[in-house]
Design a protein around this motif. Structure first.
Motif, mmCIF file in Angstrom:
data_model
loop_
_atom_site.group_PDB
_atom_site.id
_atom_site.type_symbol
_atom_site.label_atom_id
_atom_site.label_comp_id
_atom_site.label_asym_id
_atom_site.label_seq_id
_atom_site.Cartn_x
_atom_site.Cartn_y
_atom_site.Cartn_z
ATOM 1 N N VAL A 49 0.860 -1.193 0.000
ATOM 2 C CA VAL A 49 0.000 0.000 0.000
ATOM 3 C C VAL A 49 0.892 1.238 0.000
ATOM 4 O O VAL A 49 1.802 1.369 0.828
ATOM 5 C CB VAL A 49 -0.912 -0.004 1.246
ATOM 6 N N GLY A 51 0.981 5.493 0.011
ATOM 7 C CA GLY A 51 0.290 6.774 0.164
ATOM 8 C C GLY A 51 1.075 7.824 -0.619
ATOM 9 O O GLY A 51 1.200 7.746 -1.842
ATOM 10 N N GLY A 52 1.644 8.787 0.108
ATOM 11 C CA GLY A 52 2.432 9.830 -0.544
ATOM 12 C C GLY A 52 3.901 9.470 -0.689
ATOM 13 O O GLY A 52 4.698 10.281 -1.189
ATOM 14 N N GLY A 53 4.307 8.291 -0.233
ATOM 15 C CA GLY A 53 5.705 7.859 -0.384
ATOM 16 C C GLY A 53 6.687 8.687 0.424
ATOM 17 O O GLY A 53 7.868 8.771 0.076
ATOM 18 N N SER A 54 6.236 9.286 1.534
ATOM 19 C CA SER A 54 7.149 10.148 2.304
ATOM 20 C C SER A 54 7.770 9.423 3.489
ATOM 21 O O SER A 54 8.513 10.024 4.256
ATOM 22 C CB SER A 54 6.400 11.394 2.800
ATOM 23 N N ASN A 55 7.468 8.141 3.604
ATOM 24 C CA ASN A 55 8.084 7.381 4.703
ATOM 25 C C ASN A 55 8.551 6.020 4.214
ATOM 26 O O ASN A 55 8.466 5.032 4.936
ATOM 27 C CB ASN A 55 7.087 7.230 5.862
ATOM 28 N N PRO A 116 4.386 15.679 5.649
ATOM 29 C CA PRO A 116 4.014 15.202 4.314
ATOM 30 C C PRO A 116 3.209 13.904 4.386
ATOM 31 O O PRO A 116 3.199 13.226 5.417
ATOM 32 C CB PRO A 116 5.370 14.942 3.640
ATOM 33 N N THR A 118 -0.207 11.201 3.450
ATOM 34 C CA THR A 118 -1.660 11.080 3.356
ATOM 35 C C THR A 118 -2.296 10.807 4.722
ATOM 36 O O THR A 118 -1.629 10.365 5.656
ATOM 37 C CB THR A 118 -2.024 9.911 2.420
ATOM 38 N N GLN A 125 2.181 4.938 11.315
ATOM 39 C CA GLN A 125 3.302 5.164 12.231
ATOM 40 C C GLN A 125 2.914 6.137 13.341
ATOM 41 O O GLN A 125 3.784 6.682 14.004
ATOM 42 C CB GLN A 125 4.555 5.587 11.475
ATOM 43 N N ILE A 127 1.795 9.246 13.511
ATOM 44 C CA ILE A 127 2.626 10.444 13.287
ATOM 45 C C ILE A 127 2.569 11.380 14.498
ATOM 46 O O ILE A 127 1.564 11.457 15.206
ATOM 47 C CB ILE A 127 2.212 11.218 12.005
ATOM 48 N N GLY A 128 3.654 12.095 14.683
ATOM 49 C CA GLY A 128 3.696 12.994 15.833
ATOM 50 C C GLY A 128 4.649 14.143 15.586
ATOM 51 O O GLY A 128 5.597 14.026 14.801
ATOM 52 N N ILE A 191 -6.011 1.216 4.710
ATOM 53 C CA ILE A 191 -6.846 2.125 5.503
ATOM 54 C C ILE A 191 -7.624 3.023 4.543
ATOM 55 O O ILE A 191 -7.039 3.760 3.734
ATOM 56 C CB ILE A 191 -5.977 2.946 6.484
ATOM 57 N N ARG A 236 9.079 24.305 10.914
ATOM 58 C CA ARG A 236 9.431 23.131 10.107
ATOM 59 C C ARG A 236 10.152 23.550 8.826
ATOM 60 O O ARG A 236 11.107 22.898 8.401
ATOM 61 C CB ARG A 236 8.167 22.334 9.774
#
Ligand SMILES: Cc1cc2nc3c(=O)[nH]c(=O)nc-3n(C[C@H](O)[C@H](O)[C@H](O)COP(=O)(O)OP(=O)(O)OC[C@H]3O[C@@H](n4cnc5c(N)ncnc54)[C@H](O)[C@@H]3O)c2cc1C
Length: 357
Positions: A49, A51-55, A116, A118, A125, A127-128, A191, A236
């Motif tokens: 799966v 999403g935005g490929g940022s992780n 970054p 979705t 993960q 996110i935080g 998800i 950021r």
């Protein structure tokens, strides 16, 4: 819904690593997944799966069938005495969703601005940033089982959230935190929608040095959610490389947690170690500081490098859409060299945060 073959993924991952998906399907709804599962060619194939490929770190062409999540939509689905329940499709852009909630008057996600990716990946993960984690604002989610096509709903306890962790990162019962759902859901669930409980009344989450400085500069009175949102974006942008300019996946390693005794031992050897004492007495160490003090800032392996302004971030020094950027192999060689030197100096094995495929 169309399955495309040999799809370039350079634009679909924020490291901008050159790789292809052997096959990729864009998923807009439940029927798309169920149609795939009813097609023998795709039903048995392993799925990944996206999403935005940022992780993610792509270490080569992706053999599993890539399911690119494009489930859209955002709305308020209910209200209790304590919260607005707001829902978003898994394919919605996270930052745009956060901005939208604020514009609608649903407050509470502002500390998580500008991350970054979705909405659908956010629980994976947990996110935080800046004192807020997804689990603090989570209500429930709907996902689809990629083996059976059955849609199911999970609450927070069933998601087994931890620090940059959840049931979606684990494969088996033994791998999942004790006391939570017995089966890991890694590569097993897509998800579809996430619901958030956004608090009423709202109050700002402060206490992070960078944000507190902004509050002080503003005059010390209680900021609005929009101000916190704007400050988080400013902070950021000053600290992290923009993936549209310099390929990266954000923090490459998790901040390690050690016992008070282990921390005392490290302080005895290196009094400047950056650390935060947690409520349970354990101590979180700043992974970026550990890497920096091993001399890695600015170093490279091939086109993979350690970001000059923040050693926790690994970057692709090649052009984001060029043919000669970092390979996944270079990124992982650099990561392993960093892990080895931090282990040799501090006795701590840094854990990689992005998903390596
Ligand atoms: C510059 C930068 C800054 C960052 N800052 C932060 C930060 O402050 N805090 C933080 O926590 N993270 C941060 N990240 C990491 C990243 O943004 C988050 O992990 C984000 O949630 C990943 O979303 P994505 O859609 O890009 O997921 P992807 O990279 O596409 O996927 C990540 C994982 O989630 C799975 N996945 C994705 N979508 C779904 C879905 N719908 N259903 C099931 N599984 C799915 C994938 O299979 C993969 O395992 C940062 C990254 C960058 C590049």
């Amino acid at each position: 819904m169309l399955v495309q073959k040999n799809v370039p993924l350079q634009a679909f991952n924020t490291f901008h690593i050159l790789a292809k998906a052997h096959a990729l399907a864009r998923i807009s709804n439940v029927t798309d997944v169920q149609t795939l599962l009813a097609t023998p060619e795709w039903a048995q194939m392993q799925k990944f799966v996206l999403g935005g490929g940022s992780n993610v770190v792509l270490t080569g062409d992706v053999k599993p069938l890539v399911l690119k999540v494009e489930v859209m939509g955002r709305r308020c689905v209910g209200e209790t005495a304590k919260a607005f329940i707001v829902e978003a499709g898994g394919g919605e852009n996270w930052h745009e969703f956060v901005a939208w909630t604020l514009a609608q008057g649903y407050l509470g996600l502002e500390n998580l601005a500008l991350i970054p990716g979705t909405v659908g990946a956010a629980p994976v993960q947990n996110i935080g940033a800046y004192g807020v984690e997804l689990q603090d604002r989570f209500d429930s989610l709907d996902a689809i089982d990629l083996r059976t096509g059955v849609v199911f709903t999970l609450n927070a306890a069933q998601c087994a959230f931890g620090y940059r962790d959840s049931i979606f990162k684990h494969t088996s019962a033994s791998d999942v935190l004790a006391g939570h759902q017995a089966l890991g859901l890694k590569d097993r669930a897509l998800i579809l929608r996430v619901r958030f409980a956004l608090p009423k009344p709202w109050k700002p989450v402060l206490g992070y040095a960078d944000i507190d400085k902004k509050v002080a500069a503003y005059g010390g009175s209680q900021p609005t959610a929009q101000q916190v949102f704007d400050w988080v974006c400013e902070i950021r942008q000053a600290k992290l490389p923009n993936p549209e300019v310099l390929g990266n996946a954000g923090s490459f390693f998790k901040n390690p947690t050690v016992t008070a005794e282990q921390c005392a031992d490290i302080i005895a050897r290196d009094p400047k170690v950056v650390h935060y004492v947690l409520a349970d007495g354990s101590v979180k160490l700043a992974a970026g500081w550990l890497i920096d003090s091993c001399g890695w800032r600015g170093k490279s392996v091939g086109q993979a490098g350690v970001y000059e302004k923040q050693a926790l971030v690994l970057v692709n020094r090649g052009a984001i859409n060029g043919p000669d950027g970092a390979t996944g192999g270079e990124v992982m060689t650099l990561a392993k060299a960093i892990q080895t030197s931090v282990y040799e100096r501090f006795g701590i094995l840094l854990e990689i945060e992005p998903v390596v495929i």
